[in-house]
Design a protein around this motif. Structure first.
Motif, PDB file in Angstrom:
ATOM      1  N   TYR B 203      58.613  10.444  59.479  1.00 19.60           N
ATOM      2  CA  TYR B 203      59.373  11.271  60.402  1.00 19.60           C
ATOM      3  C   TYR B 203      58.354  12.828  59.976  1.00 19.60           C
ATOM      4  CZ  TYR B 203      62.502   8.099  62.195  1.00 19.60           C
ATOM      5  OH  TYR B 203      62.826   6.903  62.627  1.00 19.60           O
ATOM      6  N   PHE B 204      57.615  13.174  60.947  1.00 23.54           N
ATOM      7  CA  PHE B 204      56.859  14.640  60.684  1.00 23.54           C
ATOM      8  C   PHE B 204      57.064  15.528  61.664  1.00 23.54           C
ATOM      9  CE2 PHE B 204      52.774  16.506  61.024  1.00 23.54           C
ATOM     10  CZ  PHE B 204      52.230  16.549  59.804  1.00 23.54           C
ATOM     11  N   GLY B 205      57.310  16.692  61.041  1.00 26.99           N
ATOM     12  CA  GLY B 205      57.755  17.776  62.247  1.00 26.99           C
ATOM     13  C   GLY B 205      56.991  19.089  61.497  1.00 26.99           C
ATOM     14  N   MET B 206      56.990  20.144  62.444  1.00 29.95           N
ATOM     15  CA  MET B 206      56.294  21.392  62.191  1.00 29.95           C
ATOM     16  C   MET B 206      57.339  22.223  61.535  1.00 29.95           C
ATOM     17  SD  MET B 206      53.331  21.572  62.966  1.00 29.95           S
ATOM     18  CE  MET B 206      53.285  19.806  62.611  1.00 29.95           C
ATOM     19  N   LEU B 207      56.897  23.113  60.561  1.00 39.25           N
ATOM     20  CA  LEU B 207      57.850  23.714  59.483  1.00 39.25           C
ATOM     21  C   LEU B 207      59.151  24.420  60.235  1.00 39.25           C
ATOM     22  CD1 LEU B 207      55.811  25.937  57.030  1.00 39.25           C
ATOM     23  CD2 LEU B 207      57.461  24.116  56.680  1.00 39.25           C
ATOM     24  N   ALA B 222      65.996 -13.526  58.627  1.00 43.41           N
ATOM     25  CA  ALA B 222      66.222 -14.956  58.649  1.00 43.41           C
ATOM     26  C   ALA B 222      65.990 -15.282  57.217  1.00 43.41           C
ATOM     27  CB  ALA B 222      65.504 -15.727  59.786  1.00 43.41           C
ATOM     28  N   ALA B 223      66.487 -16.644  57.201  1.00 42.81           N
ATOM     29  CA  ALA B 223      66.151 -17.112  55.853  1.00 42.81           C
ATOM     30  C   ALA B 223      65.097 -17.011  55.252  1.00 42.81           C
ATOM     31  CB  ALA B 223      66.678 -18.618  55.635  1.00 42.81           C
ATOM     32  N   ASP B 224      64.841 -16.578  53.830  1.00 40.49           N
ATOM     33  CA  ASP B 224      63.563 -16.275  53.031  1.00 40.49           C
ATOM     34  C   ASP B 224      62.794 -15.430  53.522  1.00 40.49           C
ATOM     35  OD1 ASP B 224      64.093 -18.623  51.390  1.00 40.49           O
ATOM     36  OD2 ASP B 224      64.299 -19.856  53.008  1.00 40.49           O
ATOM     37  N   ALA B 225      63.294 -14.525  54.406  1.00 37.84           N
ATOM     38  CA  ALA B 225      62.460 -13.561  55.032  1.00 37.84           C
ATOM     39  C   ALA B 225      62.339 -12.353  54.167  1.00 37.84           C
ATOM     40  CB  ALA B 225      62.830 -12.923  56.316  1.00 37.84           C
ATOM     41  N   ASP B 226      61.264 -11.512  54.058  1.00 40.50           N
ATOM     42  CA  ASP B 226      61.033 -10.520  53.073  1.00 40.50           C
ATOM     43  C   ASP B 226      60.620  -9.166  53.879  1.00 40.50           C
ATOM     44  OD1 ASP B 226      60.020  -8.465  51.306  1.00 40.50           O
ATOM     45  OD2 ASP B 226      59.637 -10.080  49.680  1.00 40.50           O
ATOM     46  N   LEU B 227      61.357  -8.323  54.017  1.00 43.39           N
ATOM     47  CA  LEU B 227      61.154  -7.029  54.535  1.00 43.39           C
ATOM     48  C   LEU B 227      61.223  -5.804  53.712  1.00 43.39           C
ATOM     49  CD1 LEU B 227      59.990  -5.835  57.656  1.00 43.39           C
ATOM     50  CD2 LEU B 227      62.282  -4.808  57.083  1.00 43.39           C
ATOM     51  N   GLN B 228      60.046  -4.920  53.614  1.00 45.37           N
ATOM     52  CA  GLN B 228      60.191  -3.805  52.585  1.00 45.37           C
ATOM     53  C   GLN B 228      60.238  -2.740  53.689  1.00 45.37           C
ATOM     54  OE1 GLN B 228      60.990  -3.962  49.675  1.00 45.37           O
ATOM     55  NE2 GLN B 228      60.916  -6.393  50.027  1.00 45.37           N
ATOM     56  N   HIS B 229      61.186  -1.672  53.524  1.00 48.25           N
ATOM     57  CA  HIS B 229      61.112  -0.627  54.552  1.00 48.25           C
ATOM     58  C   HIS B 229      60.925   0.755  53.800  1.00 48.25           C
ATOM     59  CE1 HIS B 229      63.020   2.208  57.431  1.00 48.25           C
ATOM     60  NE2 HIS B 229      62.633   1.642  58.287  1.00 48.25           N
ATOM     61  N   CYS B 230      60.134   1.541  54.222  1.00 47.04           N
ATOM     62  CA  CYS B 230      59.987   2.907  53.582  1.00 47.04           C
ATOM     63  C   CYS B 230      60.032   3.840  54.616  1.00 47.04           C
ATOM     64  CB  CYS B 230      58.609   2.895  52.996  1.00 47.04           C
ATOM     65  SG  CYS B 230      58.284   4.393  52.076  1.00 47.04           S
ATOM     66  N   LYS B 231      60.967   4.889  54.327  1.00 46.25           N
ATOM     67  CA  LYS B 231      61.143   5.862  55.272  1.00 46.25           C
ATOM     68  C   LYS B 231      60.828   7.094  54.617  1.00 46.25           C
ATOM     69  CE  LYS B 231      64.603   8.569  57.745  1.00 46.25           C
ATOM     70  NZ  LYS B 231      65.898   8.461  58.460  1.00 46.25           N
ATOM     71  N   LEU B 232      59.930   7.954  55.230  1.00 41.10           N
ATOM     72  CA  LEU B 232      59.553   9.259  54.653  1.00 41.10           C
ATOM     73  C   LEU B 232      59.815  10.451  55.750  1.00 41.10           C
ATOM     74  CD1 LEU B 232      58.201  11.325  52.772  1.00 41.10           C
ATOM     75  CD2 LEU B 232      56.009  10.624  53.841  1.00 41.10           C
ATOM     76  N   LEU B 233      61.078  11.222  55.340  1.00 37.83           N
ATOM     77  CA  LEU B 233      61.384  12.273  56.139  1.00 37.83           C
ATOM     78  C   LEU B 233      60.805  13.519  55.826  1.00 37.83           C
ATOM     79  CD1 LEU B 233      63.252  13.520  58.069  1.00 37.83           C
ATOM     80  CD2 LEU B 233      65.140  13.556  56.495  1.00 37.83           C
ATOM     81  N   GLN B 234      60.008  13.856  56.697  1.00 32.18           N
ATOM     82  CA  GLN B 234      59.062  15.158  56.343  1.00 32.18           C
ATOM     83  C   GLN B 234      59.085  15.995  57.499  1.00 32.18           C
ATOM     84  OE1 GLN B 234      54.799  14.442  55.948  1.00 32.18           O
ATOM     85  NE2 GLN B 234      54.614  16.362  55.015  1.00 32.18           N
ATOM     86  N   GLU B 235      60.454  16.341  58.019  1.00 40.20           N
ATOM     87  CA  GLU B 235      60.422  17.283  59.213  1.00 40.20           C
ATOM     88  C   GLU B 235      60.611  18.651  58.793  1.00 40.20           C
ATOM     89  OE1 GLU B 235      63.672  15.747  61.587  1.00 40.20           O
ATOM     90  OE2 GLU B 235      62.328  14.077  62.379  1.00 40.20           O
ATOM     91  N   GLY B 236      60.252  19.658  59.738  1.00 39.04           N
ATOM     92  CA  GLY B 236      60.526  21.006  59.331  1.00 39.04           C
ATOM     93  C   GLY B 236      61.874  21.687  58.665  1.00 39.04           C
TER      94      GLY B 236
END
Ligand SMILES: Nc1ncnc2c1ncn2[C@@H]1O[C@H](COP(=O)(O)OP(=O)(O)OP(=O)(O)O)[C@@H](O)[C@H]1O
Ligand SMILES: [Mg+2]
Lengths: 250, 442
Positions: B203-207, B222-236
């Motif tokens: 998430y990207f925003g101006m100052l 579902a079974a055996d699934a692998d999900l890596q989720h990375c959230k970066l909050l860089q809003e103003g």
């Protein structure tokens, strides 16, 4: 190089150093021995610039400067190095980053260019090889999860990279196995130099067989109670510290 | 309630759904309407509610309208340049501006067979294959979920057929543009059995832009699934950000969530996972780096509903100025969840007297034979470490920065994607004195 005169210092109102006199010239190796709690580490940490000690009397001059007036980082930049008895863990900061930050700030002070990344890496690798250290310790966080011996070797690695003028090694031999002791001693001997002085704090005569000191001091209850040549360490090994006290009394 | 508020609410029921995705699809309109009614019935949360005790969202209510833009905005030139740079580094990039998908800035690239990445609006308008229950899902302890369902403009939908593996991460860039926008992204990630992927939400925003983001991401493993989720909050530093990330995990699946909150005035992240099948693993990590008057609240909840699952949670905060951090981490071990192994920790460094943190790890255990630990600390930088660095010639200011960097880096190091790791390391160093010098040494 280092001149300590009648140094009295303590912490929380408790006097620990009670009149230390000690002179170290360039090129010399000194050993400081003494019973647990006699003040060896206190002296070493105070010299390195740790905050919190109250100096109640005396003076310390280092390379013609008032050492006690300098902040810790200025002392390091002036070539003073302390290998810690208990090296500190710095989570999240790699050994490589730590060494680079240290070396570059010291070089900057000395008016030298900062080393570029490749040269630095090469330098660190060369020194690690000399000390028989695994290169895998470079990307790992400083001292975190290091074995006791690895931590001690890591202190010596820092010394080898930073090339100090006065190195104080506080029980760097404690916790090293016999082979490691030999390697570390070789590393320290390799650093003996007419322009460099080394102070070894140790409990063991064995280290002093590998690194033969010019002078041995016995620190007891915050005072240097005896100084002598290398043989003094051997006599201490035989008779214990009580013997020094008895002799003094006699 | 003032007149203006009523007028936008009126609009929300009548006009707004007409320009939102899925307007021609009856069940979508129906879902939006009932969600909006849920929101209206409840109103904005107040601090009297347990889950909002430490976070006051009254300032959101001062907005004259919560309505999203009716036409997509253009990104600022800085944001456009950033989107372009990302496209050079990430083969699967979707860019959203104020909640609208931007075809021009996106580059979805080649995906392996079995992977489908598209915008939510495309899916809603075609009403294809999206189950109404998913879109209408009511999420726990936040009315903002309902508001999002009512007003969601667009988002990313990633669908992975069983066994599909994405080598490169899916990068979702949410640009907030202009002043005052209300932004409603809605993302959906569905991973079939044994599928693997990494998804980044940035998430990207101006100052100094005053925008309001209300985002929801739903994840089904579902079974055996692998999900890596990375959230970066860089809003103003004037923005308000409220978001939910909600995962449901089947047997043996692995879910990793990292939440980096570096920018925004007021942020609230609700991150939850439900471990519904045995032997699943869930790992929630977070880092908040705050100063000024920033307020960041992380509420996490892990429900252990099946036996032999493990969960790990590492949250850290560095708080300066008059900032306020909140960590509320719930781990609930339900009766069926024997042999649960859960560990949670929250550590905080306070750099100023005015900074404040409320930390509340909560462990509720209703099963036998479980191994659960948790802990929280609030403290200052360690003197021994500072002295160690200074004794090596590093000046006091740089030594502090190095230690703070190290403290943060323990969390950043848990990000699997190397490019993202470096990006976050640099953003952290940008905020620290002498950080520029440290950057050069990395
Ligand atoms: N921060 C402190 N607060 C209170 N007492 C202290 C502190 N630091 C040191 N001391 C005391 O000062 C004395 C000297 O300690 P020091 O660590 O210098 O001994 P040492 O000679 O290095 O001992 P060892 O051989 O066990 O390493 C001890 O009695 C110790 O408990
Ligand atoms: Mg000691």
């Amino acid at each position: 190089m280092l001149s300590i005169k009648n140094l009295h210092a303590g912490i929380h109102g408790k006097e620990i150093l009670r009149g230390i006199d000690l002179g170290v010239r360039s090129g010399e190796v000194h050993a400081i021995m003494g019973p647990n709690g006699s003040g060896k580490s206190t002296l070493a940490q105070l010299l390195a610039g740790r905050d919190g000690y109250e100096v109640t009397a005396g003076s310390v001059r280092y390379l013609d400067q008032d050492l006690l007036a300098m902040p810790a980082e200025a002392r390091a930049r002036a070539g003073l190095f302390l290998a810690f008895q208990y090296p500190v863990e710095i989570p999240g900061v790699s050994n490589a980053l730590f060494l680079k930050a240290a070396l570059n700030s010291i070089r900057k002070q000395q008016g030298l260019d900062e080393l570029d990344a490749m040269d630095l890496l090469q330098l660190m690798r060369d020194k690690m090889k000399l000390l028989g250290m695994d290169e895998l310790l470079l990307p790992r966080a400083v001292n975190e999860g290091f074995s006791g011996g690895e931590k001690k070797r890591n202190e010596v690695l820092q010394m080898a990279v930073l090339e100090p003028k006065l190195a104080i090694l506080d029980e760097t031999d404690s916790g090293l196995d016999i082979d490691a002791l030999k390697i570390v001693a070789d590393g320290v001997n390799g650093m003996r130099h007419p322009q460099r002085a080394i102070v070894l704090v140790t409990h063991y005569q064995r280290l002093l067989e590998f690194i033969v000191p010019d002078v041995v001091h016995v620190l007891s209850q915050g005072r240097i109670v005896r100084s002598g040549a290398a043989e003094l360490a051997r006599e201490l090994e035989q008779h214990g510290y009580g013997w020094v006290e008895e002799q003094k009394a006699a | 309630m003032n007149i203006q508020l009523e007028s936008w609410e009126h609009m929300a029921l009548e006009q707004i759904p007409q320009f939102l995705a899925g307007s021609g699809v009856p069940w979508v309109s129906q879902a939006r309407q009932s969600a909006f009614e849920r929101y209206m019935a409840h109103g904005l949360p107040t601090r009297r509610e347990e889950e909002w005790k430490y976070t006051d969202v009254a300032q959101i209510g001062k907005r004259s309208s919560f309505a999203p833009d009716s036409i997509p905005a253009d990104p600022s030139s800085e944001a456009a340049l950033f989107a372009w740079t990302l496209a050079q580094q990430h083969p699967h990039l979707m860019v959203f501006v104020n909640g609208y998908y931007s075809d021009g800035f996106s580059a979805i690239g080649e995906l392996p067979d079995g992977a489908r990445l598209q915008s939510l609006s495309e899916l809603l308008d075609s009403s294809a294959e999206l189950s109404p229950e998913l879109f209408d899902a009511a999420h726990e302890h936040t009315v903002f979920g309902a508001l999002n369902t009512a007003l969601a403009t667009d988002g990313a939908v990633l669908h992975l057929a069983p066994g599909t593996e994405l080598k490169d991460p899916v990068y979702l860039l949410f640009i907030a543009s202009g002043h005052g926008a209300a932004i409603y992204p809605r993302n959906l990630i569905i991973a079939g059995a044994g599928a693997r992927a990494t998804v980044i939400e940035h998430y990207f925003g101006m100052l100094d832009a005053h925008h309001f983001t209300d985002a929801i991401t739903q994840i089904e493993l579902a079974a055996d699934a692998d999900l890596q989720h990375c959230k970066l909050l860089q809003e103003g530093n004037a923005s308000i950000h409220v978001a939910g990330i909600h995962a449901v995990q089947a047997a043996r699946s692995r879910f990793g969530s990292q939440s980096f909150a570096l920018g925004s005035r007021l942020a609230r992240n609700d991150i939850t996972s439900r471990l519904t099948g045995p032997d699943g693993h869930c790992s929630l990590d977070g880092l908040y780096l705050l100063d000024g008057k920033q307020h960041v609240d992380h509420h996490t909840r892990i429900d252990h509903l099946a036996p032999s699952c493990t969960s790990r949670e590492y949250y850290r905060g560095i708080l300066d100025g008059e900032s306020h951090g909140v960590f509320n981490g719930k781990v609930i071990v339900h009766p069926a969840a024997a042999k649960t192994d859960a560990h949670q920790s929250n550590r905080n460094l306070l750099l100023s007297r005015q900074a404040e943190v409320d930390t509340k790890p909560q462990l509720e255990i209703f099963a036998d034979d479980v191994k659960c630990t948790h802990g929280a600390t609030v403290g200052q930088l360690d003197d021994d470490s500072l002295f160690y660095l200074r004794s090596r010639g590093v000046d006091a200011e740089s030594a502090r920065s190095l230690l703070l960097y190290g403290f943060a880096n323990d969390i950043i190091g848990r990000v699997g994607e190397p490019g993202m790791r470096t990006r976050i390391q640099h953003l952290v160093l940008d905020r620290l004195p002498q950080g520029e010098q440290i950057k050069e040494l990395l």
